[in-house]
Design an enzyme around this catalytic site. Sequence first.
Site, PDB file in Angstrom:
ATOM      1  N   GLU A 280       0.823  -1.222   0.000  1.00 45.65           N
ATOM      2  CA  GLU A 280       0.000   0.000   0.000  1.00 45.65           C
ATOM      3  C   GLU A 280       0.850   1.262   0.000  1.00 45.65           C
ATOM      4  O   GLU A 280       0.426   2.304  -0.478  1.00 45.65           O
ATOM      5  CB  GLU A 280      -0.935   0.029   1.223  1.00 45.65           C
ATOM      6  N   HIS A 301       8.364 -26.814  -1.254  1.00 45.25           N
ATOM      7  CA  HIS A 301       7.692 -27.927  -1.920  1.00 45.25           C
ATOM      8  C   HIS A 301       6.537 -27.452  -2.783  1.00 45.25           C
ATOM      9  O   HIS A 301       5.759 -28.259  -3.279  1.00 45.25           O
ATOM     10  CB  HIS A 301       7.219 -28.935  -0.865  1.00 45.25           C
ATOM     11  N   LYS A 414     -14.036  -0.259  -4.299  1.00 42.76           N
ATOM     12  CA  LYS A 414     -15.168   0.128  -3.437  1.00 42.76           C
ATOM     13  C   LYS A 414     -16.224   0.856  -4.254  1.00 42.76           C
ATOM     14  O   LYS A 414     -17.420   0.626  -4.096  1.00 42.76           O
ATOM     15  CB  LYS A 414     -14.689   1.054  -2.306  1.00 42.76           C
TER      16      LYS A 414
END
Length: 424
Positions: A280, A301, A414
Amino acid sequence: MSLKVNISQAEKFLSKKVTTLQENVNQVHEMIKSKSGKGNDYLGWLDLPFDYEKEELERIYALKKKYAKLDVLVVIGIGGSYLGAKAGLEFLKEPFKKTKPEIIFAGHQLSANYLKQLLKYLNKKDYAINVISKSGTTTEPAVAFRLLREHIENKYGKEEARKRIFATTDKARGALYQLATNEGYEKFVIKDDIGGRFSVLTSVGLLPFVFAGINVEKMLKGAQDAWQDAQDPSLKKNKAYLYAATRYALYKEGKMVEYLVGYEPRLSFFSEWWKQLYGESEGKNGKGLLVSSAQFTTDLHSLGQQIQDGLRIIFETVIELKKTDSLTIPFDQDDLDKLNYIAGKEISYVNEKALLGTQMAHVEGNVPNILISIDKLDSYHFGYMIYFFEIACAMSAYLLDVNPFDQPGVEAYKKNMFALLGKK
Ligand code: PA5
């Protein structure tokens, strides 16, 4: 020494020594200290290791005493109002050890399954709520708080419920501030000049930590020592700036992806906090390292192949833990698994060799490696690491010439979501 940074396995990939950035680092250091850079009204976290809210901490201790017998504290929040506390609890909690109260997080996603099961679980538990939201209107925590508020009021009655809700929010504005004032909830403040992802050492983190029985004094001492170690901008002395400058130099030479790697499962949520902090703060204006994380040896792995052999744009920052519990590998008469050659050796010794062997292989495969070593997973080192990565993040973002303290890109999803939901 609380924390060491070794860049020898990174610097050899660079065309110039990291210390050639000293002049730029000095300039940014001055900019941070004189609060003259972009986003300079969000530097309230800079002196937080000393300037934390002592009165609030006292009230938190008093609350913890008052509610000493709680089964559960539900902590509601998302992003910067969630990840620091979660990272600290994972970092410091012994696996399999139940804490009282149990700390449960909510409001960090929109899962109906999770919330429904949580409400069911709380039916039989004695609990309180700490709702954390600077704005008070963030969808995820607001939805969770509506449900939990209804639940706690039904369970204890409105009067008693009011006493069991602690709100951490803005000092004078916003929906949660308003509601908390109207209802008379105990309030804790997120100051205007401290952004969510830099707020761990405020009541945002301190309240859940105190309720979980964590020694926050030691945590603050760790942060104070990291503050002290970050006062001199010299790359020979300032480990946080050395880390910041190295990752910036690697980025400039095409190493665009940074993996934060731990060899301890208790570090996995620390990586989540770190990803928000750097993602951010730096990922804007078409710039910034892509941040990722892995837990080794587990992810060797799964991601090992790609890191060793895929696109050569990766470097690793590895957190090495010096002291762990003592546990030796037993001898087995039959030795079918062929492990007797390390029988009697400490598991930590094997983990250490795995780290070294992996570092050698990845460096050989063109993956630079920054090694950060700490002694222990305790509250002192958690506090140290929080401040270390915060100040390094400010340096790193300013070297990139971006404002470390805003997040305009977060609004885009948003806007669409609200339009789809029909919000006016
Ligand atoms: O770092 C940030 O600023 C964000 O991650 C916020 O903390 C997050 O969006 C939550 O916001 P609020 O505390 O207003 O609910």
